[in-house]
Design a protein around this motif. Structure first.
Motif, PDB file in Angstrom:
ATOM      1  N   THR A 119       8.893 -49.493   7.878  1.00 16.84           N
ATOM      2  CA  THR A 119       8.789 -50.144   9.184  1.00 16.84           C
ATOM      3  C   THR A 119       9.385 -49.286  10.297  1.00 16.84           C
ATOM      4  O   THR A 119       9.027 -49.457  11.462  1.00 16.84           O
ATOM      5  CB  THR A 119       9.525 -51.508   9.165  1.00 16.84           C
ATOM      6  N   ASP A 120      10.265 -48.359   9.948  1.00 17.70           N
ATOM      7  CA  ASP A 120      10.862 -47.511  10.990  1.00 17.70           C
ATOM      8  C   ASP A 120       9.782 -46.581  11.567  1.00 17.70           C
ATOM      9  O   ASP A 120       9.111 -45.849  10.836  1.00 17.70           O
ATOM     10  CB  ASP A 120      12.012 -46.685  10.392  1.00 17.70           C
ATOM     11  N   LYS A 121       9.629 -46.636  12.895  1.00 13.75           N
ATOM     12  CA  LYS A 121       8.538 -45.903  13.549  1.00 13.75           C
ATOM     13  C   LYS A 121       8.622 -44.393  13.346  1.00 13.75           C
ATOM     14  O   LYS A 121       7.618 -43.742  13.072  1.00 13.75           O
ATOM     15  CB  LYS A 121       8.572 -46.182  15.061  1.00 13.75           C
ATOM     16  N   ASP A 122       9.840 -43.826  13.526  1.00 19.24           N
ATOM     17  CA  ASP A 122       9.982 -42.368  13.400  1.00 19.24           C
ATOM     18  C   ASP A 122       9.684 -41.904  11.980  1.00 19.24           C
ATOM     19  O   ASP A 122       9.026 -40.884  11.771  1.00 19.24           O
ATOM     20  CB  ASP A 122      11.406 -41.935  13.789  1.00 19.24           C
ATOM     21  N   THR A 123      10.179 -42.673  10.996  1.00 17.26           N
ATOM     22  CA  THR A 123       9.947 -42.306   9.598  1.00 17.26           C
ATOM     23  C   THR A 123       8.455 -42.392   9.271  1.00 17.26           C
ATOM     24  O   THR A 123       7.883 -41.491   8.647  1.00 17.26           O
ATOM     25  CB  THR A 123      10.758 -43.235   8.660  1.00 17.26           C
ATOM     26  N   ALA A 124       7.813 -43.488   9.718  1.00 10.39           N
ATOM     27  CA  ALA A 124       6.379 -43.672   9.459  1.00 10.39           C
ATOM     28  C   ALA A 124       5.572 -42.548  10.102  1.00 10.39           C
ATOM     29  O   ALA A 124       4.649 -41.990   9.495  1.00 10.39           O
ATOM     30  CB  ALA A 124       5.921 -45.031   9.996  1.00 10.39           C
ATOM     31  N   LYS A 125       5.962 -42.182  11.306  1.00 13.07           N
ATOM     32  CA  LYS A 125       5.244 -41.115  12.017  1.00 13.07           C
ATOM     33  C   LYS A 125       5.370 -39.800  11.247  1.00 13.07           C
ATOM     34  O   LYS A 125       4.387 -39.086  11.059  1.00 13.07           O
ATOM     35  CB  LYS A 125       5.843 -40.969  13.427  1.00 13.07           C
ATOM     36  N   HIS A 126       6.594 -39.488  10.802  1.00 16.27           N
ATOM     37  CA  HIS A 126       6.791 -38.230  10.075  1.00 16.27           C
ATOM     38  C   HIS A 126       6.013 -38.230   8.774  1.00 16.27           C
ATOM     39  O   HIS A 126       5.351 -37.249   8.416  1.00 16.27           O
ATOM     40  CB  HIS A 126       8.286 -37.978   9.804  1.00 16.27           C
ATOM     41  N   MET A 127       6.050 -39.371   8.063  1.00 13.90           N
ATOM     42  CA  MET A 127       5.355 -39.453   6.769  1.00 13.90           C
ATOM     43  C   MET A 127       3.842 -39.327   6.912  1.00 13.90           C
ATOM     44  O   MET A 127       3.212 -38.528   6.227  1.00 13.90           O
ATOM     45  CB  MET A 127       5.641 -40.808   6.105  1.00 13.90           C
ATOM     46  N   SER A 175      -0.517 -46.960  -0.091  1.00 19.42           N
ATOM     47  CA  SER A 175      -1.482 -47.065   1.008  1.00 19.42           C
ATOM     48  C   SER A 175      -0.886 -46.449   2.263  1.00 19.42           C
ATOM     49  O   SER A 175       0.173 -46.873   2.719  1.00 19.42           O
ATOM     50  CB  SER A 175      -1.818 -48.545   1.255  1.00 19.42           C
ATOM     51  N   SER A 176      -1.573 -45.434   2.789  1.00 22.43           N
ATOM     52  CA  SER A 176      -1.039 -44.802   3.995  1.00 22.43           C
ATOM     53  C   SER A 176      -1.322 -45.674   5.218  1.00 22.43           C
ATOM     54  O   SER A 176      -0.517 -45.722   6.141  1.00 22.43           O
ATOM     55  CB  SER A 176      -1.587 -43.386   4.169  1.00 22.43           C
ATOM     56  N   SER A 177      -2.438 -46.393   5.227  1.00 26.72           N
ATOM     57  CA  SER A 177      -2.750 -47.237   6.390  1.00 26.72           C
ATOM     58  C   SER A 177      -1.753 -48.393   6.493  1.00 26.72           C
ATOM     59  O   SER A 177      -1.365 -48.791   7.579  1.00 26.72           O
ATOM     60  CB  SER A 177      -4.179 -47.768   6.314  1.00 26.72           C
ATOM     61  N   GLN A 178      -1.324 -48.896   5.342  1.00 28.33           N
ATOM     62  CA  GLN A 178      -0.329 -49.989   5.360  1.00 28.33           C
ATOM     63  C   GLN A 178       1.106 -49.466   5.205  1.00 28.33           C
ATOM     64  O   GLN A 178       2.040 -50.256   5.097  1.00 28.33           O
ATOM     65  CB  GLN A 178      -0.647 -50.991   4.249  1.00 28.33           C
ATOM     66  N   GLN A 179       1.229 -48.150   5.172  1.00 27.30           N
ATOM     67  CA  GLN A 179       2.553 -47.492   5.088  1.00 27.30           C
ATOM     68  C   GLN A 179       3.353 -48.024   3.900  1.00 27.30           C
ATOM     69  O   GLN A 179       4.548 -48.279   4.002  1.00 27.30           O
ATOM     70  CB  GLN A 179       3.311 -47.691   6.400  1.00 27.30           C
TER      71      GLN A 179
END
Lengths: 250, 250
Positions: free
Chosen positions: A17-25, A53-57
């Motif tokens: 759920t963390d935006k920065d982590t999701a963006k980096h991943m 699932s990358s779309s659902q992170q």
């Protein structure tokens, strides 16, 4: 392998759920289904995880890893508020070098004055720097970042430590250089150690007295004058050398 | 007291010819007749000096000072050319921490390519950084700064050292962590020690082999992954701790 810190407890299925982590991943590293990374939750255990699932992170935990690179003692460094961006630098390097806590306090001879609003913003910035450094150096724990608005709040914490060292230039001059090594040879696993550093102008005599009354031991860090941002790196390296690299009789 | 490095041998009457030093003394610090500073010539002895004439930039030596803050062993660090301005940072911090030499070489996995013209300019810049740091940390000696154009020229220097340590991440992983401490406990005063570091990508297997053939010992610097610019600071702090702060049986 890429490592990420994730808030909370480990669950079998993890949604980032963390935006920065999701963006980096998923944007920077473009992780896709089946790709593996290491996730570290707040329990400090590294876990191998696989993207579901990358779309659902979403990722699933594959297995726990045994790797633990934390210092066997918990070292907190506390700097008198220094000038400019020096705390950014100290935070990055001290995180790499294994600090459990990175604190700063308004010292008598601190030139900068930071109000509580500015401090809150700065804590946020330093936490990001620490997270980046902890991921790169493969730490199991994020350091505790605290900037004290009032010196009294910092002083109130001192009782929680097993050992307090005061980095004091005059101790180096007086030739009291063996003290730190003597003390470090006696530390035991999991003890909490605090190193206190002054700002550019140093620690005031009144502060030395206060810290000593709280059990602080003045120590020298070698005969050369170290800048305020360099001394914590020396201290952390010395602790690592003493407790991780030197085989001790016990 | 303000300290300045001066080229050449000590004379009773000294005329400051270096532009930057003269500017700092007489424009920035506004030294006037009778003011005292510490001058350090190439013999490494600190001398108290008094301004005789600020317009003629002349000082007279008052007396020799006993203060010697140099490490009892001569430590040179050699980094694989790193990216960006990291060498500036390493130079400043390694000077504070007592390095006798700050070298860099084109490693197999160095990303940057510097031609000899660029290297000459960079050496000049690093020498200025080192001088500032040495004056602030009250060193007796300026570190020797060398950037090698060809790796062969660096390799040709290895035979001059008493001990060569290779900072190798894999040694940390393999748990060979006591090696550095064992070796440092056996060093003798004035020995020449070299620490070799890789660039961001690390040291190549071929380089490890070459360094080992030259007598290099792979050592770990603790279990955490240190950035290329942080590892030299750990190494220098560890040497200081081992030889300056720890009382040894001999």
């Amino acid at each position: 392998m890429q490592q990420y810190f994730v808030k909370g407890k480990a669950e079998e299925l993890v949604t980032i759920t963390d935006k920065d982590t999701a963006k980096h991943m998923f944007s920077v590293m473009r992780l896709a289904e089946g790709d593996e990374v290491v996730l570290v939750f707040e329990d400090g255990i590294k876990r191998l995880a696989r993207v579901v699932s990358s779309s659902q992170q979403q990722l699933e935990i594959v297995q726990e890893l045994k790797d633990d690179v934390e210092l066997p003692v918990q070292v907190t460094i506390a700097s008198g508020f220094p000038k400019g961006d020096k705390l950014d630098f100290v935070t990055q390097k001290a995180t790499e070098l294994g600090a459990a806590g990175i604190w700063a306090y308004p010292a008598d001879w601190s030139v900068v004055k930071w109000d509580s609003k500015k401090l809150a913003k700065k804590v946020e910035k330093l936490e990001k720097i620490a997270q980046g450094a902890a991921e790169q150096s493969k730490r199991n724990r994020l350091p505790d970042i605290r900037l004290f608005d009032k010196k009294a709040d910092f002083l109130a914490q001192l009782a929680a430590f097993d050992k307090i060292f005061i980095a004091y230039e005059e101790s180096a001059k007086a030739g009291e250089m063996a003290r730190l090594a003597q003390e470090l040879q006696a530390v035991e696993a999991n003890q909490k150690i605090l190193f206190i550093f002054g700002p550019e102008g140093g620690i005031s005599p009144k502060e030395i007295e206060t810290f000593e009354q709280a059990g602080g031991i003045p120590v020298g860090l070698g005969p050369r004058i170290l800048r305020t941002e360099t001394a914590p790196l020396y201290a952390l390296s010395a602790v690592s050398y003493a407790v991780e690299l030197t085989s001790r009789p016990d």
